[in-house]
Design an enzyme around this catalytic site. Structure first.
Site, mmCIF file in Angstrom:
data_model
loop_
_atom_site.group_PDB
_atom_site.id
_atom_site.type_symbol
_atom_site.label_atom_id
_atom_site.label_comp_id
_atom_site.label_asym_id
_atom_site.label_seq_id
_atom_site.Cartn_x
_atom_site.Cartn_y
_atom_site.Cartn_z
ATOM 1 N N ASN A 27 16.754 43.593 26.802
ATOM 2 C CA ASN A 27 17.919 44.485 26.771
ATOM 3 C C ASN A 27 17.403 45.895 26.986
ATOM 4 O O ASN A 27 16.504 46.338 26.268
ATOM 5 C CB ASN A 27 18.622 44.431 25.409
ATOM 6 C CG ASN A 27 19.397 43.140 25.206
ATOM 7 O OD1 ASN A 27 19.385 42.261 26.054
ATOM 8 N ND2 ASN A 27 20.075 43.036 24.076
ATOM 9 N N GLU A 32 20.930 42.688 28.854
ATOM 10 C CA GLU A 32 21.938 43.717 28.581
ATOM 11 C C GLU A 32 21.504 45.003 29.267
ATOM 12 O O GLU A 32 20.312 45.348 29.255
ATOM 13 C CB GLU A 32 22.082 44.038 27.094
ATOM 14 C CG GLU A 32 22.901 43.065 26.316
ATOM 15 C CD GLU A 32 23.079 43.472 24.854
ATOM 16 O OE1 GLU A 32 23.187 44.690 24.568
ATOM 17 O OE2 GLU A 32 23.110 42.566 24.011
ATOM 18 N N GLN A 91 31.803 40.614 18.235
ATOM 19 C CA GLN A 91 32.350 41.776 18.934
ATOM 20 C C GLN A 91 33.620 41.473 19.727
ATOM 21 O O GLN A 91 34.375 42.384 20.040
ATOM 22 C CB GLN A 91 31.287 42.375 19.857
ATOM 23 C CG GLN A 91 30.102 42.948 19.083
ATOM 24 C CD GLN A 91 29.035 43.514 19.985
ATOM 25 O OE1 GLN A 91 28.154 42.807 20.417
ATOM 26 N NE2 GLN A 91 29.113 44.794 20.282
ATOM 27 N N TYR A 126 18.657 50.029 27.772
ATOM 28 C CA TYR A 126 19.695 51.038 27.993
ATOM 29 C C TYR A 126 19.128 52.422 28.264
ATOM 30 O O TYR A 126 19.663 53.166 29.054
ATOM 31 C CB TYR A 126 20.612 51.156 26.758
ATOM 32 C CG TYR A 126 21.505 49.972 26.520
ATOM 33 C CD1 TYR A 126 21.057 48.849 25.817
ATOM 34 C CD2 TYR A 126 22.810 49.959 26.997
ATOM 35 C CE1 TYR A 126 21.880 47.765 25.595
ATOM 36 C CE2 TYR A 126 23.655 48.873 26.779
ATOM 37 C CZ TYR A 126 23.187 47.776 26.077
ATOM 38 O OH TYR A 126 24.000 46.701 25.860
ATOM 39 N N HIS A 173 23.769 36.395 17.157
ATOM 40 C CA HIS A 173 23.899 37.812 17.536
ATOM 41 C C HIS A 173 24.418 38.573 16.310
ATOM 42 O O HIS A 173 25.561 39.027 16.265
ATOM 43 C CB HIS A 173 24.849 37.937 18.734
ATOM 44 C CG HIS A 173 24.773 39.243 19.471
ATOM 45 N ND1 HIS A 173 24.525 39.343 20.810
ATOM 46 C CD2 HIS A 173 24.928 40.528 19.060
ATOM 47 C CE1 HIS A 173 24.531 40.613 21.204
ATOM 48 N NE2 HIS A 173 24.779 41.357 20.144
ATOM 49 N N ARG A 216 26.674 35.411 29.443
ATOM 50 C CA ARG A 216 25.892 35.369 28.212
ATOM 51 C C ARG A 216 26.837 35.636 27.036
ATOM 52 O O ARG A 216 27.489 36.680 26.989
ATOM 53 C CB ARG A 216 24.785 36.435 28.251
ATOM 54 C CG ARG A 216 24.047 36.526 26.954
ATOM 55 C CD ARG A 216 22.934 37.570 26.936
ATOM 56 N NE ARG A 216 22.497 37.649 25.567
ATOM 57 C CZ ARG A 216 22.424 38.755 24.830
ATOM 58 N NH1 ARG A 216 22.698 39.926 25.355
ATOM 59 N NH2 ARG A 216 22.080 38.704 23.570
ATOM 60 N N ASN A 275 19.326 37.716 18.980
ATOM 61 C CA ASN A 275 19.568 38.952 19.731
ATOM 62 C C ASN A 275 18.917 40.149 19.044
ATOM 63 O O ASN A 275 19.160 40.427 17.869
ATOM 64 C CB ASN A 275 21.078 39.216 19.829
ATOM 65 C CG ASN A 275 21.371 40.491 20.610
ATOM 66 O OD1 ASN A 275 21.170 40.546 21.822
ATOM 67 N ND2 ASN A 275 21.797 41.532 19.922
ATOM 68 N N GLU A 276 18.106 40.891 19.783
ATOM 69 C CA GLU A 276 17.527 42.167 19.352
ATOM 70 C C GLU A 276 16.995 42.163 17.917
ATOM 71 O O GLU A 276 17.536 42.881 17.050
ATOM 72 C CB GLU A 276 18.550 43.299 19.522
ATOM 73 C CG GLU A 276 18.912 43.559 20.966
ATOM 74 C CD GLU A 276 19.537 44.951 21.190
ATOM 75 O OE1 GLU A 276 19.802 45.659 20.215
ATOM 76 O OE2 GLU A 276 19.745 45.304 22.358
ATOM 77 N N ASP A 332 38.113 41.851 12.857
ATOM 78 C CA ASP A 332 39.040 40.777 12.452
ATOM 79 C C ASP A 332 39.798 40.182 13.641
ATOM 80 O O ASP A 332 40.035 38.983 13.699
ATOM 81 C CB ASP A 332 40.068 41.303 11.433
ATOM 82 C CG ASP A 332 39.436 41.624 10.083
ATOM 83 O OD1 ASP A 332 38.206 41.456 9.945
ATOM 84 O OD2 ASP A 332 40.180 42.044 9.167
ATOM 85 N N HIS A 336 34.627 45.002 5.886
ATOM 86 C CA HIS A 336 35.729 45.003 4.918
ATOM 87 C C HIS A 336 35.479 45.935 3.735
ATOM 88 O O HIS A 336 36.344 46.067 2.873
ATOM 89 C CB HIS A 336 36.014 43.572 4.437
ATOM 90 C CG HIS A 336 36.601 42.712 5.522
ATOM 91 N ND1 HIS A 336 36.564 41.343 5.533
ATOM 92 C CD2 HIS A 336 37.244 43.069 6.670
ATOM 93 C CE1 HIS A 336 37.144 40.880 6.627
ATOM 94 N NE2 HIS A 336 37.560 41.906 7.328
HETATM 95 C C1 NOJ Z 1 22.888 45.933 21.891
HETATM 96 C C2 NOJ Z 1 23.623 44.810 21.244
HETATM 97 O O1 NOJ Z 1 23.023 43.572 21.506
HETATM 98 C C3 NOJ Z 1 25.100 44.782 21.530
HETATM 99 O O2 NOJ Z 1 25.693 43.997 20.560
HETATM 100 C C4 NOJ Z 1 25.643 46.191 21.555
HETATM 101 O O3 NOJ Z 1 27.042 46.239 21.643
HETATM 102 C C5 NOJ Z 1 25.026 46.916 22.713
HETATM 103 N N1 NOJ Z 1 23.585 46.936 22.571
HETATM 104 C C6 NOJ Z 1 25.501 48.360 22.879
HETATM 105 O O4 NOJ Z 1 25.177 49.095 21.752
#
Ligand code: NOJ
Length: 496
Positions: A335, A402, A47, A337, A150, A105, A194-195, A80, A67
């Site tokens: 994580n 997160e 990212q 949200y 990740h 992190r 990750n997740e 990229d 791509h």
């Molecule tokens: C979870 C992910 O781990 C992360 O890569 C992502 O950008 C965020 N949530 C927000 O969507």
């Protein structure tokens, strides 16, 4: 747990001020973060780094996916160049330092370190990049928290089956060993994957994320099965080969939606939603007996039978794997949200993990929305899910790895400040009032970055990145300035 006199005083103060509906004016009196509580920021390699093909780096599934250039990613954006952090990492570290965060992190890119995907060829340039980043962090007294993977595994391994193949367990273990060997003297906390649920649902069920496989009802179960084994392999490798010397920790990561029953008395629906989401991946590691939850095993077996399958679509762990996986985590990385309401009913394609549950997820139309279509602002859900995880799994040490809010990139991002303030308030209630063992918090994200299939259209950074400028200029948003005050005072300054 946190029953020192000063903490009790904080609880008292917090409750007293919260009860008044607003916090007192003097900064001394805002709720404080516990002593030694870690406050950090998070990113991930694909990212932010860019430099997708420098040196001998291999192709990742996200390089391939972005791509295709066929609209599967908003605006056909790619990673990229992204935030160009491969070249500008020192600037990022300086920002983290300037704002006052004490931990970072980040993730390492598997195909940057192992260009062939396998440990037969370790890239010196790839390895050096992360040594330089980690050295820069340590020189600035910022503690690294390293995510080993990740989402950007080598395309070549995907071609050989990816997370649908049990071979990934060994391949991932070999990669993790290289990471510990290289960085374990400097890094004391690792998160292997990750997740996992996001990978398995978006990558192997609905196919909206890389590698784009649409295998409803089969792919997600196979994928989770292999990610759990791979996590455990990475944990055991550290435990057996590195821990006695390096004295670090390895934690399992769970991406936690809060599922709150529409009818507070509907205990069964709440339990099914919890077990199919949290329990599915946490029960094997954190429960007393290990393995998938009985409820999940019996429901998927029954549905599979009704659908004419000769055996359950949920794979089985052999007894030795149940033992190997059980307990394979030193801390729980969470994580979080957002929240969903749940009620009984049918949803999702038949067959699928979603459909197997016979639970409908929905939102309250009064909830405020972020820019991401899946992200509603529901602060109370944070306290709720932290409490559920604590009570279900014996209150393990947890880090929120997160938490954050998306918009379209405003510099005056009051909604983001409000989100952090309201969520942190709930987290402190979970800690002080409910006794949940949360030891740290990482916001997502320090800088704007490539938001997967949403490209650069949704921004989570507290620092803006000008993606149209060759310098990828970083500019503090109002939320970064707010955080600077919070960190300087170590208490929760109101969002104003
Ligand atoms: C979870 C992910 O781990 C992360 O890569 C992502 O950008 C965020 N949530 C927000 O969507």
């Amino acid at each position: 747990m946190f029953d020192t006199v000063s903490l009790r005083f904080c609880v008292f103060l917090f409750l007293a001020t919260a009860a008044n509906g607003e916090f007192a004016k003097s900064h001394e009196e805002y709720p404080r973060f516990p002593p030694n509580f870690v406050l950090g920021v998070a990113t991930a390699a694909y990212q932010i780094e860019g430099a997708w093909n420098v040196s001998d780096k291999g192709e990742s599934i996200w390089d391939r996916f972005s791509h295709y250039n066929d609209g599967r990613i908003f605006n056909n954006d790619t990673g990229d160049v992204a935030s160009n952090s491969y070249y500008q990492y020192k600037e990022d570290v300086a920002l983290i330092k300037k704002l006052g965060f004490t931990s970072y992190r980040f993730s390492v890119s598997w195909p940057r370190i192992l260009p062939t995907g396998f440990a037969n060829n370790v890239s010196q340039d790839g390895v050096n990049y992360y040594h330089n980043l980690i050295d820069e962090l340590l020189a600035n007294d910022i503690e690294p928290l390293l995510t080993i993977y990740h989402w950007d595994h080598p395309q070549v391994l995907e071609d050989a089956g990816g997370w649908l193949s049990s071979e990934m367990v060994d391949w991932f273990g070999d990669f993790a060993r290289v990471v510990y060997r290289e960085y374990g003297a400097k890094v004391k906390r690792f998160i292997p994957i990750n997740e996992p649920t996001s990978i398995c649902i978006n990558g192997y069920t609905t196919g909206i994320d890389a590698p784009g496989k649409k295998l409803h009802g089969i792919g997600e179960y196979l994928c989770i099965h292999n990610t759990i084994k791979a996590h455990a392999r990475a944990y055991r490798i550290y435990e057996n080969e590195f821990k006695s010397k390096q004295r670090g920790q390895v934690g399992y990561m769970y991406s936690a939606f809060a599922f709150m029953p529409e009818d507070p008395n509907d205990v069964l629906t709440a339990e099914i939603a919890f077990e199919f989401n949290a329990g599915w991946t946490l029960n094997p590691i954190y429960s007393h007996n290990g393995d998938y939850p009985e409820l999940v095993k019996s429901i998927v077996a029954e549905k599979s039978k009704q659908q004419g399958y000769t055996k359950s679509r949920l794979p089985e762990f052999e007894p030795e794997w149940i033992e190997y996986i059980r307990g394979a985590s030193d801390f729980l990385a969470v994580n979080h949200y957002t929240t969903r309401l749940v009620k009984p009913g049918q949803s999702g394609i038949v067959p699928s993990h979603e459909n197997d549950q016979s639970v409908v997820q929905f939102i309250d139309s009064s909830w405020k929305k972020a820019a991401s279509d899946w992200l509603e602002v529901v602060p109370k859900g944070f306290r709720y899910i932290l409490g559920e995880l604590a009570s279900k799994y014996g209150n393990p040490p947890m880090y929120v790895t997160e938490n954050g809010f998306s918009d379209t990139g405003l510099l005056h991002d009051f909604d983001r400040i409000k989100y952090f303030y309201d969520y942190l308030k709930e987290m402190l209630l979970a800690i002080y009032v409910d006794g949940v063992n949360v030891q740290g918090y990482y916001l997502w994200s320090i800088i704007d970055n490539f938001e997967w299939r949403r490209g650069y259209s949704e921004k989570f950074g507290i620092v803006s990145v000008d993606f149209n400028h060759v310098n990828k200029t970083r500019t503090l948003k109002d939320s970064a300035v707010w955080w600077q005050t919070v960190l300087a005072e170590r208490n929760l300054v109101p969002a104003e």
